[in-house]
Design a protein around this motif. Sequence first.
Motif, PDB file in Angstrom:
ATOM      1  N   GLY A 183       0.947  -1.260   0.003  1.00  0.00           N
ATOM      2  CA  GLY A 183      -0.200   0.138   0.039  1.00  0.00           C
ATOM      3  C   GLY A 183       0.996   1.228  -0.063  1.00  0.00           C
ATOM      4  N   PRO A 184       1.823   1.359  -0.964  1.00  0.00           N
ATOM      5  CA  PRO A 184       2.680   2.550  -0.873  1.00  0.00           C
ATOM      6  C   PRO A 184       2.001   3.746  -1.311  1.00  0.00           C
ATOM      7  CG  PRO A 184       3.319   1.152  -2.772  1.00  0.00           C
ATOM      8  CD  PRO A 184       2.307   0.277  -1.953  1.00  0.00           C
ATOM      9  N   VAL A 185       2.696   4.983  -0.691  1.00  0.00           N
ATOM     10  CA  VAL A 185       2.236   6.134  -0.899  1.00  0.00           C
ATOM     11  C   VAL A 185       3.260   7.178  -1.508  1.00  0.00           C
ATOM     12  CG1 VAL A 185       0.892   8.209   0.102  1.00  0.00           C
ATOM     13  CG2 VAL A 185       0.608   6.004   1.084  1.00  0.00           C
ATOM     14  N   TRP A 186       3.314   7.016  -2.885  1.00  0.00           N
ATOM     15  CA  TRP A 186       4.588   7.804  -3.425  1.00  0.00           C
ATOM     16  C   TRP A 186       3.789   8.680  -4.645  1.00  0.00           C
ATOM     17  CZ3 TRP A 186       4.585   6.139  -8.461  1.00  0.00           C
ATOM     18  CH2 TRP A 186       4.319   4.863  -8.788  1.00  0.00           C
ATOM     19  N   GLY A 187       2.851   9.047  -4.442  1.00  0.00           N
ATOM     20  CA  GLY A 187       2.036   9.983  -5.571  1.00  0.00           C
ATOM     21  C   GLY A 187       2.024  11.316  -5.194  1.00  0.00           C
ATOM     22  N   TRP A 188       0.677  11.784  -5.655  1.00  0.00           N
ATOM     23  CA  TRP A 188       0.363  13.530  -5.392  1.00  0.00           C
ATOM     24  C   TRP A 188      -0.576  13.641  -4.379  1.00  0.00           C
ATOM     25  CZ3 TRP A 188       4.280  15.617  -7.954  1.00  0.00           C
ATOM     26  CH2 TRP A 188       4.939  14.898  -9.206  1.00  0.00           C
ATOM     27  N   PHE A 189      -0.714  14.485  -3.518  1.00  0.00           N
ATOM     28  CA  PHE A 189      -1.632  14.639  -2.527  1.00  0.00           C
ATOM     29  C   PHE A 189      -2.335  16.107  -2.985  1.00  0.00           C
ATOM     30  CE2 PHE A 189       2.189  13.353   0.048  1.00  0.00           C
ATOM     31  CZ  PHE A 189       2.103  12.182  -0.339  1.00  0.00           C
ATOM     32  N   SER A 190      -3.867  16.116  -2.718  1.00  0.00           N
ATOM     33  CA  SER A 190      -4.568  17.226  -2.877  1.00  0.00           C
ATOM     34  C   SER A 190      -5.222  17.618  -1.604  1.00  0.00           C
ATOM     35  CB  SER A 190      -5.615  16.864  -3.938  1.00  0.00           C
ATOM     36  OG  SER A 190      -5.144  16.339  -5.147  1.00  0.00           O
ATOM     37  N   TYR A 191      -5.791  18.839  -1.628  1.00  0.00           N
ATOM     38  CA  TYR A 191      -6.385  19.271  -0.383  1.00  0.00           C
ATOM     39  C   TYR A 191      -7.464  20.305  -0.515  1.00  0.00           C
ATOM     40  CZ  TYR A 191      -6.608  22.064   4.189  1.00  0.00           C
ATOM     41  OH  TYR A 191      -6.924  22.431   5.143  1.00  0.00           O
ATOM     42  N   ASP A 192      -8.500  20.108  -0.084  1.00  0.00           N
ATOM     43  CA  ASP A 192      -9.691  21.169  -0.053  1.00  0.00           C
ATOM     44  C   ASP A 192      -9.682  21.793   1.362  1.00  0.00           C
ATOM     45  OD1 ASP A 192     -12.206  22.407   0.178  1.00  0.00           O
ATOM     46  OD2 ASP A 192     -13.039  21.156  -1.170  1.00  0.00           O
ATOM     47  N   PRO A 193      -9.262  23.195   1.361  1.00  0.00           N
ATOM     48  CA  PRO A 193      -9.245  23.906   2.494  1.00  0.00           C
ATOM     49  C   PRO A 193     -10.762  24.221   3.337  1.00  0.00           C
ATOM     50  CG  PRO A 193      -8.017  24.937   1.114  1.00  0.00           C
ATOM     51  CD  PRO A 193      -8.723  24.120   0.424  1.00  0.00           C
ATOM     52  N   LYS A 194     -11.700  24.286   2.502  1.00  0.00           N
ATOM     53  CA  LYS A 194     -12.894  24.270   2.797  1.00  0.00           C
ATOM     54  C   LYS A 194     -13.518  23.225   3.799  1.00  0.00           C
ATOM     55  CE  LYS A 194     -14.347  28.229  -0.125  1.00  0.00           C
ATOM     56  NZ  LYS A 194     -15.341  28.554  -1.202  1.00  0.00           N
ATOM     57  N   LEU A 195     -13.263  21.956   3.268  1.00  0.00           N
ATOM     58  CA  LEU A 195     -13.653  20.737   4.043  1.00  0.00           C
ATOM     59  C   LEU A 195     -12.593  20.416   4.771  1.00  0.00           C
ATOM     60  CD1 LEU A 195     -15.006  18.795   0.700  1.00  0.00           C
ATOM     61  CD2 LEU A 195     -16.312  20.027   2.301  1.00  0.00           C
ATOM     62  N   ASN A 196     -11.605  20.891   4.675  1.00  0.00           N
ATOM     63  CA  ASN A 196     -10.494  20.519   5.482  1.00  0.00           C
ATOM     64  C   ASN A 196     -10.030  19.049   5.086  1.00  0.00           C
ATOM     65  OD1 ASN A 196      -8.259  21.228   7.226  1.00  0.00           O
ATOM     66  ND2 ASN A 196      -9.140  20.199   9.024  1.00  0.00           N
ATOM     67  N   LEU A 197     -10.095  18.664   4.095  1.00  0.00           N
ATOM     68  CA  LEU A 197      -9.950  17.204   3.768  1.00  0.00           C
ATOM     69  C   LEU A 197      -8.593  16.984   2.769  1.00  0.00           C
ATOM     70  CD1 LEU A 197     -13.594  15.619   2.982  1.00  0.00           C
ATOM     71  CD2 LEU A 197     -11.943  15.211   5.202  1.00  0.00           C
ATOM     72  N   VAL A 198      -7.978  16.050   3.010  1.00  0.00           N
ATOM     73  CA  VAL A 198      -6.620  15.474   2.176  1.00  0.00           C
ATOM     74  C   VAL A 198      -7.142  14.448   1.339  1.00  0.00           C
ATOM     75  CG1 VAL A 198      -4.369  14.911   2.286  1.00  0.00           C
ATOM     76  CG2 VAL A 198      -4.857  16.416   3.932  1.00  0.00           C
ATOM     77  N   TYR A 199      -6.594  14.406   0.159  1.00  0.00           N
ATOM     78  CA  TYR A 199      -6.739  13.343  -0.802  1.00  0.00           C
ATOM     79  C   TYR A 199      -5.687  12.618  -1.280  1.00  0.00           C
ATOM     80  CZ  TYR A 199     -11.600  15.698  -0.588  1.00  0.00           C
ATOM     81  OH  TYR A 199     -12.513  16.319  -0.117  1.00  0.00           O
ATOM     82  N   TYR A 200      -5.321  11.452  -1.358  1.00  0.00           N
ATOM     83  CA  TYR A 200      -4.644  10.467  -2.069  1.00  0.00           C
ATOM     84  C   TYR A 200      -4.737   9.152  -2.275  1.00  0.00           C
ATOM     85  CZ  TYR A 200      -3.828   8.261   2.318  1.00  0.00           C
ATOM     86  OH  TYR A 200      -3.953   7.487   3.509  1.00  0.00           O
TER      87      TYR A 200
END
Length: 621
Positions: free
Chosen positions: A290-307
């Motif tokens: 389950g490696p995590v080596w890509g790109w991360f996104s963020y919605d400041p209004k929802l305060n959620l990180v996506y990956y």
Amino acid sequence: MRIFSSLVSLSLCLVPTASAFAADTLQTLMDDDRQWASPRKDYYNQGYSRLGQINRHNVSRLKLAWSFSTGVQRGHEGAPLVVGNVMYVHTAFPNNVYALDLDHDRKILWAYFPKQSSDIEAILCCDNVSRGLAYGDGKILLQQNDGLLLALDSRDGHKVWEAQVNDPRIGATNTNAPYVFRDKVLTGCSGGEFGVRCFLAAYALQDGQLQWKAYSTGPDSDVLIGPGFNADNPHYNALSAYEDVAGGNREGGSFRALPREKLKFPETELGVKTWLKPQAAANGWQHGGGPVWGWFSYDPKLNLVYYGTGNPSVWNPDIRPGDNKWAMTLFARDLDTGMARWGYQLTPHDEWDYDSVNELILWDRGGQKLATHFDRNGFAYTLDRRSGKLLSAEKMHPFVNWATGIDLQTGIPLKDGRYSTHEDQETAAICPSAIGVKNIQPAAYSPKNGWFYVPMNHLCMTYEAVEAKYVAGQPWAGASLTMQPGPDGDMGAFMAWDALKAKPAWYNREKFAVWSGALATAGQLVFYGTLDRWFKALDARNGKELWRFQVGSGIVGNPMTYQHRGRQYVAVFSGIGGWAGVALNQGLSGDSDGAGTAGVFRELGRYNAAPGSGALNVFAL
């Protein structure tokens, strides 16, 4: 959790802290199109600039303005940063960093040279790459390949703090670009081919203290799953997505997707329960990848990180029966706590190494808050980013054959049993290959016309799973594969994707896989590079090629743009490498060498010196 997030936001408004000012400053920098202050320009990962001085009418006059040799060989992925009048350049291993003064002929203001053991090179999967730097609160963040995360003072390069993220002794390394979201630095973990149990981790931007760590496999407490997880889509928490056909994990067996009424949900502890016996090492989830080596996104209004998370370990699927959660999963997590809001597994019980680490691009349309993801498995997904509800999932190209489609009611792929893989059984003509229809090369989104611009691979494969014993710190692949061009005959493509219609708007074929990221601009242009050294500009409306320039080595970097003293520049790294070029760089020649790329990309040697040499190429009118 939402109440807690609201209270945090209120406290930041009432008492402006240093981290609040840092977050505001970073947002201001990202909103300023003269600068490029984040790996993919902004929190949404759109790879889009509102600069339009260079446009479809004048791009034919684009010329090389200046260049910078990095002095380092092998694959140069990612893009430089521009903050103020300084450009920050990174390299492949050993991950050197340069600060260039844009006001004074790009002279070197400072340089940082990490002291990393050369032993790290032997455990880096898919070449000596680094995907870039991050900026925040006057710091340049560098994630070294050896797992050390550094904060450097952006003014003079001195080290402010460091944190050891991974242990290379067990095969854990880092290749991702770190991301700064508000007062935190996020980074991940590579090592899926070494049986490493990987994670996403958040560190304090101020001093590098660990804030939270969310594993990809294991108990809910380790994966940071709690009450309310997948509340809007409880069927994502099913115990199993499939029923066995002809023995399932036995030779000749396959899997039939269960309809929603037969799913057993909601279940807890799925990061443990979906890793069944037999297993090659203790409990499979303990070395589950389950490696995590890509790109991360963020919605400041929802305060959620996506990956997204990558492949389950090992590549041999027969020794890890079950869905193998939460590998191959798109996650949304609360930035403050790391707790998962939702998680959707794209390829349950992966049999082909179809990592799901590719970026989620966030976008808004008609009041909807959306996220679109182009997966290695060949499907383009659009979801409601608030709840994780699956809105569409369609093949990016008809040659994808491992599944006939995705059941939108359950989100489960409808596997075609003819392409299941098993130990000591050779399965041919699987499309796409393990390299995916799209790999780490990030797509771009243009809010001007609402289309995504997607670099693509067009390869199929023959796959044979083999027995492999787990030994800490040693490669643990468990499969042998070769790759072949897809049925169109070419090995790559570049397309515009209309996510509202879930189909291509236009599609251009390429001789080789396109391993470069994409850049879209308000000038109705889209830029990308090729493995045979071309840097191209297309008309974003119809895909017509308007300009090209041949650089010194194949391009696996991501184009970016900035403005200095009123003049717009477009820049891209050259230096062939990554999975597409690792065999060339290492002089490998067997068809299955380089995890299957040596044979299919053998002709790259006619276009590139090996190993590739790194350089930054900057263009202007």
